[in-house]
Design an enzyme around this catalytic site. Structure first.
Site, mmCIF file in Angstrom:
data_model
loop_
_atom_site.group_PDB
_atom_site.id
_atom_site.type_symbol
_atom_site.label_atom_id
_atom_site.label_comp_id
_atom_site.label_asym_id
_atom_site.label_seq_id
_atom_site.Cartn_x
_atom_site.Cartn_y
_atom_site.Cartn_z
ATOM 1 N N GLY A 55 8.108 -5.884 4.281
ATOM 2 C CA GLY A 55 7.805 -4.499 4.652
ATOM 3 C C GLY A 55 6.378 -4.254 5.125
ATOM 4 O O GLY A 55 6.130 -3.339 5.909
ATOM 5 N N ASP A 114 6.313 2.880 -5.022
ATOM 6 C CA ASP A 114 7.376 3.806 -5.444
ATOM 7 C C ASP A 114 7.358 3.860 -6.973
ATOM 8 O O ASP A 114 6.568 4.608 -7.556
ATOM 9 C CB ASP A 114 8.707 3.312 -4.861
ATOM 10 C CG ASP A 114 9.876 4.232 -5.164
ATOM 11 O OD1 ASP A 114 9.641 5.355 -5.643
ATOM 12 O OD2 ASP A 114 11.031 3.840 -4.934
ATOM 13 N N LYS A 142 4.660 7.135 -2.821
ATOM 14 C CA LYS A 142 5.684 8.161 -3.041
ATOM 15 C C LYS A 142 5.370 8.995 -4.256
ATOM 16 O O LYS A 142 4.912 8.459 -5.272
ATOM 17 C CB LYS A 142 7.034 7.486 -3.283
ATOM 18 C CG LYS A 142 8.064 7.812 -2.266
ATOM 19 C CD LYS A 142 9.390 7.182 -2.615
ATOM 20 C CE LYS A 142 9.947 6.489 -1.407
ATOM 21 N NZ LYS A 142 11.341 6.061 -1.598
ATOM 22 N N VAL A 165 12.225 6.343 3.240
ATOM 23 C CA VAL A 165 11.649 6.271 4.587
ATOM 24 C C VAL A 165 11.834 4.886 5.203
ATOM 25 O O VAL A 165 11.918 3.880 4.495
ATOM 26 C CB VAL A 165 10.144 6.651 4.595
ATOM 27 C CG1 VAL A 165 9.957 8.125 4.332
ATOM 28 C CG2 VAL A 165 9.341 5.823 3.593
ATOM 29 N N ASP A 171 12.333 -0.940 5.832
ATOM 30 C CA ASP A 171 13.733 -1.082 6.222
ATOM 31 C C ASP A 171 14.678 -0.342 5.294
ATOM 32 O O ASP A 171 14.324 0.035 4.174
ATOM 33 C CB ASP A 171 14.129 -2.561 6.205
ATOM 34 C CG ASP A 171 14.332 -3.089 4.773
ATOM 35 O OD1 ASP A 171 13.430 -2.888 3.940
ATOM 36 O OD2 ASP A 171 15.399 -3.665 4.496
ATOM 37 N N ARG A 177 13.112 -1.542 10.865
ATOM 38 C CA ARG A 177 11.704 -1.957 10.741
ATOM 39 C C ARG A 177 10.948 -1.763 12.043
ATOM 40 O O ARG A 177 9.735 -1.597 12.050
ATOM 41 C CB ARG A 177 11.619 -3.442 10.364
ATOM 42 C CG ARG A 177 12.149 -3.773 8.981
ATOM 43 C CD ARG A 177 11.672 -5.161 8.573
ATOM 44 N NE ARG A 177 12.430 -5.739 7.478
ATOM 45 C CZ ARG A 177 12.208 -5.502 6.187
ATOM 46 N NH1 ARG A 177 11.265 -4.677 5.837
ATOM 47 N NH2 ARG A 177 12.935 -6.087 5.257
HETATM 48 P P1 IMP Z 1 8.550 -0.177 -6.412
HETATM 49 O O1 IMP Z 1 8.602 -1.505 -7.106
HETATM 50 O O2 IMP Z 1 9.610 0.769 -6.919
HETATM 51 O O3 IMP Z 1 7.175 0.452 -6.374
HETATM 52 O O4 IMP Z 1 9.015 -0.434 -4.951
HETATM 53 C C1 IMP Z 1 8.226 -1.027 -4.051
HETATM 54 C C2 IMP Z 1 9.043 -1.697 -2.966
HETATM 55 O O5 IMP Z 1 10.299 -1.052 -2.734
HETATM 56 C C3 IMP Z 1 8.287 -1.585 -1.683
HETATM 57 O O6 IMP Z 1 7.495 -2.735 -1.484
HETATM 58 C C4 IMP Z 1 9.364 -1.452 -0.642
HETATM 59 O O7 IMP Z 1 9.721 -2.718 -0.170
HETATM 60 C C5 IMP Z 1 10.546 -0.842 -1.359
HETATM 61 N N1 IMP Z 1 10.667 0.629 -1.114
HETATM 62 C C6 IMP Z 1 10.379 1.638 -1.951
HETATM 63 N N2 IMP Z 1 10.616 2.847 -1.396
HETATM 64 C C7 IMP Z 1 11.051 2.574 -0.137
HETATM 65 C C8 IMP Z 1 11.439 3.423 0.963
HETATM 66 O O8 IMP Z 1 11.413 4.660 0.930
HETATM 67 N N3 IMP Z 1 11.809 2.765 2.093
HETATM 68 C C9 IMP Z 1 11.837 1.409 2.209
HETATM 69 N N4 IMP Z 1 11.475 0.587 1.215
HETATM 70 C C10 IMP Z 1 11.082 1.163 0.048
HETATM 71 MG MG MG Z 2 8.362 -4.385 -0.381
#
Ligand code: IMP
Ligand code: MG
Length: 194
Positions: A55, A114, A142, A165, A171, A177
């Site tokens: 990403g 996130d 987020k 998003v 993606d 992407r």
């Molecule tokens: P976390 O571990 O929940 O903080 O998620 C982080 C990973 O989830 C990021 O590196 C992204 O690859 C993916 N991710 C989280 N939210 C989104 C989104 O809205 N769109 C696409 N990928 C996301």
């Molecule tokens: Mg990621």
């Protein structure tokens, strides 16, 4: 292709978009500012960027070309969203960093923060390599008021609401992407899998 004809592929992915959150131009301006902040923080030091595939790829390419610093680049692959999931189910490193992180000033670069699970997982992983320092940079953060004590990043591009998003490297199910803007995906395309 004749330039006056619409690009059918681009049109069809655009049809899946509810709205544009950040345009290509807004992103370019913000990335330049972010690079300036990073350059100031790391002035006089050599930086090792550890970018999280896939990403962060487009963000990474734009960011490092605005960084006037001696820097090394390493990559790590983390899987947290298997297939069509839109909430993290716990990160796993699928490709570890190839180079040495020991004694380096490591900056983790990811696309989006996130739940913070991925970032915390990576911070713990990097700490095991005994770096000189470690910090992190995400293009997007987020709003997740439901997550307590979320791991935070030192450098953040944009804050955004809790919506899924795509674009500029991000993606959904390996698609979108290549959209140049950061966009909210139409909900009906992913809500069935939540
Ligand atoms: P976390 O571990 O929940 O903080 O998620 C982080 C990973 O989830 C990021 O590196 C992204 O690859 C993916 N991710 C989280 N939210 C989104 C989104 O809205 N769109 C696409 N990928 C996301
Ligand atoms: Mg990621």
């Amino acid at each position: 292709m004749c330039p006056s004809q619409p690009n059918r592929g681009e049109q069809s992915i655009r049809n899946d978009i509810e709205r544009v959150l950040f345009t290509e131009e807004q992103i370019a301006r913000r990335v330049e500012t972010l690079a300036g902040q990073i350059a100031e923080q790391y002035a006089g030091r050599e930086l090792t960027i550890l970018a999280v595939l896939t990403g962060s790829l487009i963000f990474l390419a734009d960011l490092i070309r605005k960084l006037p610093l001696p820097m090394r680049l390493d990559l790590v692959s983390v899987s947290s969203y298997p297939g069509q999931a839109t909430r993290s189910e716990g990160p796993k490193v699928t490709v570890p960093p190839a180079g040495t992180l020991r004694g380096r000033n490591v900056l983790i670069v990811d696309d989006i923060l996130d739940s913070g699970l991925t970032l915390q997982y990576l911070l713990d992983m990097v700490a095991e390599y005994q770096p000189e320092s470690v910090s992190s940079c995400v293009l997007l953060r987020k709003e997740r008021p439901d997550v307590e004590n979320r791991t935070e990043a030192e450098f953040v591009g944009f804050d955004l609401p809790d919506e899924f998003v795509v674009g500029y490297g991000l993606d959904y199910d390996h698609l979108y992407r290549n959209l140049p803007d950061i966009c909210v995906l139409k909900k009906h395309l992913y809500q069935d899998s939540q």
